[in-house]
Design a protein around this motif. Structure first.
Motif, PDB file in Angstrom:
ATOM      1  N   ASP A  58       0.855  -1.182   0.000  1.00  0.00           N
ATOM      2  CA  ASP A  58       0.000   0.000   0.000  1.00  0.00           C
ATOM      3  C   ASP A  58       0.891   1.232   0.000  1.00  0.00           C
ATOM      4  O   ASP A  58       2.005   1.205   0.533  1.00  0.00           O
ATOM      5  CB  ASP A  58      -0.896   0.028   1.242  1.00  0.00           C
ATOM      6  CG  ASP A  58      -1.917  -1.098   1.244  1.00  0.00           C
ATOM      7  OD1 ASP A  58      -2.309  -1.545   0.149  1.00  0.00           O
ATOM      8  OD2 ASP A  58      -2.315  -1.532   2.343  1.00  0.00           O
ATOM      9  N   ASP A 118      -3.280   6.663   9.458  1.00  0.00           N
ATOM     10  CA  ASP A 118      -4.630   6.141   9.262  1.00  0.00           C
ATOM     11  C   ASP A 118      -4.580   4.680   8.817  1.00  0.00           C
ATOM     12  O   ASP A 118      -5.326   3.833   9.331  1.00  0.00           O
ATOM     13  CB  ASP A 118      -5.361   6.991   8.223  1.00  0.00           C
ATOM     14  CG  ASP A 118      -6.795   6.516   8.009  1.00  0.00           C
ATOM     15  OD1 ASP A 118      -7.568   6.501   8.984  1.00  0.00           O
ATOM     16  OD2 ASP A 118      -7.130   6.139   6.868  1.00  0.00           O
ATOM     17  N   LEU A 119      -3.676   4.358   7.885  1.00  0.00           N
ATOM     18  CA  LEU A 119      -3.536   2.975   7.428  1.00  0.00           C
ATOM     19  C   LEU A 119      -3.006   2.074   8.541  1.00  0.00           C
ATOM     20  O   LEU A 119      -3.469   0.942   8.716  1.00  0.00           O
ATOM     21  CB  LEU A 119      -2.603   2.920   6.219  1.00  0.00           C
ATOM     22  CG  LEU A 119      -3.182   3.403   4.888  1.00  0.00           C
ATOM     23  CD1 LEU A 119      -2.085   3.531   3.837  1.00  0.00           C
ATOM     24  CD2 LEU A 119      -4.271   2.451   4.398  1.00  0.00           C
ATOM     25  N   ARG A 138      -3.413   2.321  11.681  1.00  0.00           N
ATOM     26  CA  ARG A 138      -4.437   2.071  12.703  1.00  0.00           C
ATOM     27  C   ARG A 138      -5.507   1.095  12.210  1.00  0.00           C
ATOM     28  O   ARG A 138      -6.147   0.415  13.006  1.00  0.00           O
ATOM     29  CB  ARG A 138      -5.084   3.392  13.123  1.00  0.00           C
ATOM     30  CG  ARG A 138      -4.141   4.329  13.874  1.00  0.00           C
ATOM     31  CD  ARG A 138      -4.874   5.568  14.372  1.00  0.00           C
ATOM     32  NE  ARG A 138      -3.980   6.485  15.060  1.00  0.00           N
ATOM     33  CZ  ARG A 138      -3.597   7.665  14.574  1.00  0.00           C
ATOM     34  NH1 ARG A 138      -4.052   8.071  13.390  1.00  0.00           N
ATOM     35  NH2 ARG A 138      -2.777   8.436  15.254  1.00  0.00           N
ATOM     36  N   ARG A 139      -5.696   1.041  10.878  1.00  0.00           N
ATOM     37  CA  ARG A 139      -6.769   0.208  10.329  1.00  0.00           C
ATOM     38  C   ARG A 139      -6.298  -1.135   9.798  1.00  0.00           C
ATOM     39  O   ARG A 139      -7.062  -2.097   9.761  1.00  0.00           O
ATOM     40  CB  ARG A 139      -7.490   0.962   9.202  1.00  0.00           C
ATOM     41  CG  ARG A 139      -8.287   2.161   9.659  1.00  0.00           C
ATOM     42  CD  ARG A 139      -9.128   2.736   8.528  1.00  0.00           C
ATOM     43  NE  ARG A 139      -8.332   3.381   7.487  1.00  0.00           N
ATOM     44  CZ  ARG A 139      -8.125   2.885   6.275  1.00  0.00           C
ATOM     45  NH1 ARG A 139      -8.634   1.706   5.942  1.00  0.00           N
ATOM     46  NH2 ARG A 139      -7.410   3.544   5.382  1.00  0.00           N
ATOM     47  N   GLU A 140      -5.028  -1.198   9.356  1.00  0.00           N
ATOM     48  CA  GLU A 140      -4.539  -2.389   8.672  1.00  0.00           C
ATOM     49  C   GLU A 140      -3.360  -3.001   9.432  1.00  0.00           C
ATOM     50  O   GLU A 140      -2.783  -2.384  10.323  1.00  0.00           O
ATOM     51  CB  GLU A 140      -4.104  -2.036   7.241  1.00  0.00           C
ATOM     52  CG  GLU A 140      -5.151  -1.301   6.424  1.00  0.00           C
ATOM     53  CD  GLU A 140      -6.355  -2.154   6.088  1.00  0.00           C
ATOM     54  OE1 GLU A 140      -6.261  -3.400   6.216  1.00  0.00           O
ATOM     55  OE2 GLU A 140      -7.394  -1.595   5.697  1.00  0.00           O
ATOM     56  N   SER A 141      -3.012  -4.220   9.026  1.00  0.00           N
ATOM     57  CA  SER A 141      -1.867  -4.915   9.617  1.00  0.00           C
ATOM     58  C   SER A 141      -0.795  -5.099   8.544  1.00  0.00           C
ATOM     59  O   SER A 141      -1.096  -5.554   7.428  1.00  0.00           O
ATOM     60  CB  SER A 141      -2.306  -6.278  10.164  1.00  0.00           C
ATOM     61  OG  SER A 141      -1.215  -6.985  10.686  1.00  0.00           O
ATOM     62  N   TYR A 142       0.447  -4.751   8.889  1.00  0.00           N
ATOM     63  CA  TYR A 142       1.544  -4.829   7.923  1.00  0.00           C
ATOM     64  C   TYR A 142       2.693  -5.664   8.475  1.00  0.00           C
ATOM     65  O   TYR A 142       2.887  -5.758   9.691  1.00  0.00           O
ATOM     66  CB  TYR A 142       2.042  -3.425   7.572  1.00  0.00           C
ATOM     67  CG  TYR A 142       1.024  -2.614   6.808  1.00  0.00           C
ATOM     68  CD1 TYR A 142       0.847  -2.794   5.440  1.00  0.00           C
ATOM     69  CD2 TYR A 142       0.209  -1.688   7.463  1.00  0.00           C
ATOM     70  CE1 TYR A 142      -0.105  -2.068   4.736  1.00  0.00           C
ATOM     71  CE2 TYR A 142      -0.745  -0.962   6.769  1.00  0.00           C
ATOM     72  CZ  TYR A 142      -0.899  -1.154   5.406  1.00  0.00           C
ATOM     73  OH  TYR A 142      -1.843  -0.449   4.716  1.00  0.00           O
ATOM     74  N   ASP A 164       2.518   0.110  16.765  1.00  0.00           N
ATOM     75  CA  ASP A 164       3.006  -1.260  16.571  1.00  0.00           C
ATOM     76  C   ASP A 164       4.499  -1.301  16.883  1.00  0.00           C
ATOM     77  O   ASP A 164       5.334  -1.062  16.008  1.00  0.00           O
ATOM     78  CB  ASP A 164       2.750  -1.720  15.134  1.00  0.00           C
ATOM     79  CG  ASP A 164       3.086  -3.190  14.923  1.00  0.00           C
ATOM     80  OD1 ASP A 164       3.712  -3.793  15.819  1.00  0.00           O
ATOM     81  OD2 ASP A 164       2.727  -3.739  13.864  1.00  0.00           O
TER      82      ASP A 164
END
Length: 232
Positions: free
Chosen positions: A28, A38-39, A41-45, A70
């Motif tokens: 992304d 924002d990403l 907080r919403r997604e996992s990487y 994280d």
């Protein structure tokens, strides 16, 4: 593996995303710090690639906020700032590795693989003793590898993947002096560069987390040699 690329150079970001997709990564893009947060907080990487020169929020500030969201996410910093002081500052804020622009895509790939490999080792099911889940404790320090968790007494210790790999190597060699050259080779997969103090920087991080407020210190400096892990 899912990566987050944060760089305001949209052409470079799209190029990296396209090339990484060919290498079977999902990526992304975010072009500023707020979009990145924002990403996050919403997604996992599995790994973050971060350029320091961002509009608005500085990359170093974003790095610090990322660690609050994280603490274990591997972060590879891209920067046109080649001064040693800037690279050390990035490492002190929580970066796991730094790559100075311009760089080759092959070198970027190698750095990504190295960080992901470290993350995999740190999260692996077998501890350094070969016993699944838990490394035998040293003093009151225990590594729970199944959960990628370190405790000392009742205190939980959050480590980055690089710090975890460093602690694991020290634990394997408990009681024996380990040189900076050995740590660079075994933990960073890199030849020793006497002009950098990256090993000392990370040992300070580890010492602050492991020995903070503890009467018995486990990490000691051996002058002219390196470090020893264990009780005196």
């Amino acid at each position: 593996m899912r990566l987050l690329i944060i760089d305001d150079d949209q052409a470079l970001s799209r190029f990296l995303r396209r090339e990484l997709k060919i290498q079977q990564y999902t990526a992304d893009n975010a072009y500023d710090g707020e979009a990145a947060l924002d990403l996050l907080r919403r997604e996992s990487y599995d790994l973050m690639i971060l350029d320091l020169n961002l509009p608005g929020m500085d990359g170093l500030d974003l790095l610090q906020q990322t660690r609050a969201i994280d603490p274990n996410l591997p972060v590879l910093v891209l920067t046109a700032r080649s001064r040693k002081e800037d690279l050390v500052q990035a490492l002190e804020r929580g970066a796991d590795d730094c790559l100075v622009k311009p760089f080759s895509f092959q070198e970027l790939q190698a750095r990504i693989r190295s960080l992901l490999r470290r993350k995999s080792v740190a999260a692996g099911p077998v501890g350094v003793s070969g016993v699944s889940g838990v490394v035998p404790k040293l003093s009151n320090l225990v590594i729970h590898t199944d959960e990628r968790r370190v405790t000392r007494g009742d205190r939980k210790i959050d480590l980055t993947p690089r710090e975890f790999a460093l602690l694991e190597h020290l634990m394997k060699n408990a009681g024996k002096p380990v040189s900076r050259m050995t740590l660079m080779r075994e933990v960073w997969n890199a030849p020793f560069d006497p002009s950098t103090n990256v090993v000392d920087v990370y040992m300070k991080y580890l010492r602050d987390k492991i020995d903070r407020d503890e009467e018995r210190k486990l990490i000691r400096t051996v002058r002219g040699v390196g470090y020893v892990f264990g009780e005196e």
